[in-house]
Scaffold this motif. Structure first.
Motif: not given
Length: 216
Positions: A65-68, A88-89, A114-115, A213-214
Motif C-alpha cells: 500500500g505505502r512504504h514505511w 494492498f489487496p 485499511y490500506d 489505516v493510513s
C-alpha cells in the motif's frame, strides 16, 4: 495445534487492546505465509530497515500500500530498491475489519479502509524495540497477526517506553488489536522463541502482519 490442559482465552491487556488466541485457522495461516513469500520477493521486497542514527532493525520488513520508513510513508521503497510499493489487496482490508469487529466490537470498525500492511520477519535473534505506531493520520485500531515462531510481545503505556507494561506470549494464528486509549501505546518484541512454529506451517522464524489505516 498443541493440546493444553487449560485452553488459552482472549484477554483485554489494556483498555482497547485485546489478544485473541488462535484467531486464524491453519488453512488461513498457510495462505498468509504463501502470500508473504510472494510479497517478500523483489521489486520492493523484503529489506533491512535503517534508522536515522545509522543503526539497523534486526527484523526485516516489506510493505504493501505505502512504504514505511523512519518516520513516514512513501509510494516507493525509498530506503530500498526505489521500486513502487506492491498494492494492498482488498481481502486484507476485509480481514482487518473482521479482526477489529471480533476483538473490539462492530462499532469500533473504522469508516475508512485499511490500506497499509507492514510485514516483519523475525529470525531467532531478531528483536523489536519499544515504539509507537504514530505515523498514520488516523486513530483507527491497529491489527496484528502472528505466524510461525512464538514470541514475547511487550505492550506498554502511552507515556514512556518503560514500565508499566504487560508481556504476552503470541503464537502462530494469534490476533492482537489495539485502538482507542491504547492506540499510541509503546510496544515491542524483546524475544522470539526459535523452532516453536507449527510443523505444518513449514516456516522457520516469525512473521508479523500489521494492518493499518493510513488516513493519507
Amino acid at each position: 495445534m498443541d493440546a493444553e490442559l487449560f485452553p488459552r482465552e482472549r484477554a483485554e491487556v489494556a483498555p482497547g487492546a485485546v489478544h485473541v488466541p488462535d484467531w486464524l485457522d491453519p488453512e488461513r495461516q498457510r495462505e498468509l505465509v504463501a502470500a508473504c513469500r510472494r510479497w517478500a520477493r523483489p521489486p520492493a521486497g523484503l529489506r533491512t530497515v535503517r534508522t536515522p542514527g545509522g543503526g539497523t532493525m534486526t527484523a526485516r520488513q516489506v510493505c504493501l500500500g505505502r512504504h514505511w520508513y523512519p518516520y513516514g510513508y512513501a509510494r516507493t521503497a525509498v530506503d530500498g530498491d526505489g521500486a513502487p510499493v506492491k498494492p494492498f489487496p482488498a481481502w486484507l482490508d476485509e480481514l482487518a475489519r473482521r479482526a477489529v469487529a471480533d476483538a473490539l466490537g462492530p462499532r469500533t470498525v473504522p469508516a475508512g479502509p485499511y490500506d497499509i500492511a507492514l510485514i516483519n520477519f523475525y529470525d531467532g535473534d531478531a528483536r523489536m524495540g519499544m515504539h509507537r505506531d504514530s505515523d498514520e493520520q488516523t486513530d483507527a485500531p491497529v491489527v496484528s497477526l502472528s505466524l510461525g515462531d512464538r514470541c514475547v510481545f511487550r505492550f506498554g503505556n502511552t507515556e514512556t517506553r518503560a514500565k508499566p507494561y504487560t508481556d504476552v506470549e503470541l503464537r502462530s494464528g494469534d490476533l492482537f488489536v489495539f485502538g482507542g486509549p491504547s492506540r499510541l501505546a509503546y510496544h515491542g518484541v524483546p524475544r522470539v522463541h526459535p523452532n516453536t512454529a507449527p510443523p505444518w506451517l513449514h516456516l522457520t522464524g516469525r512473521l508479523n502482519i500489521t494492518l493499518r489505516v493510513s488516513g493519507l
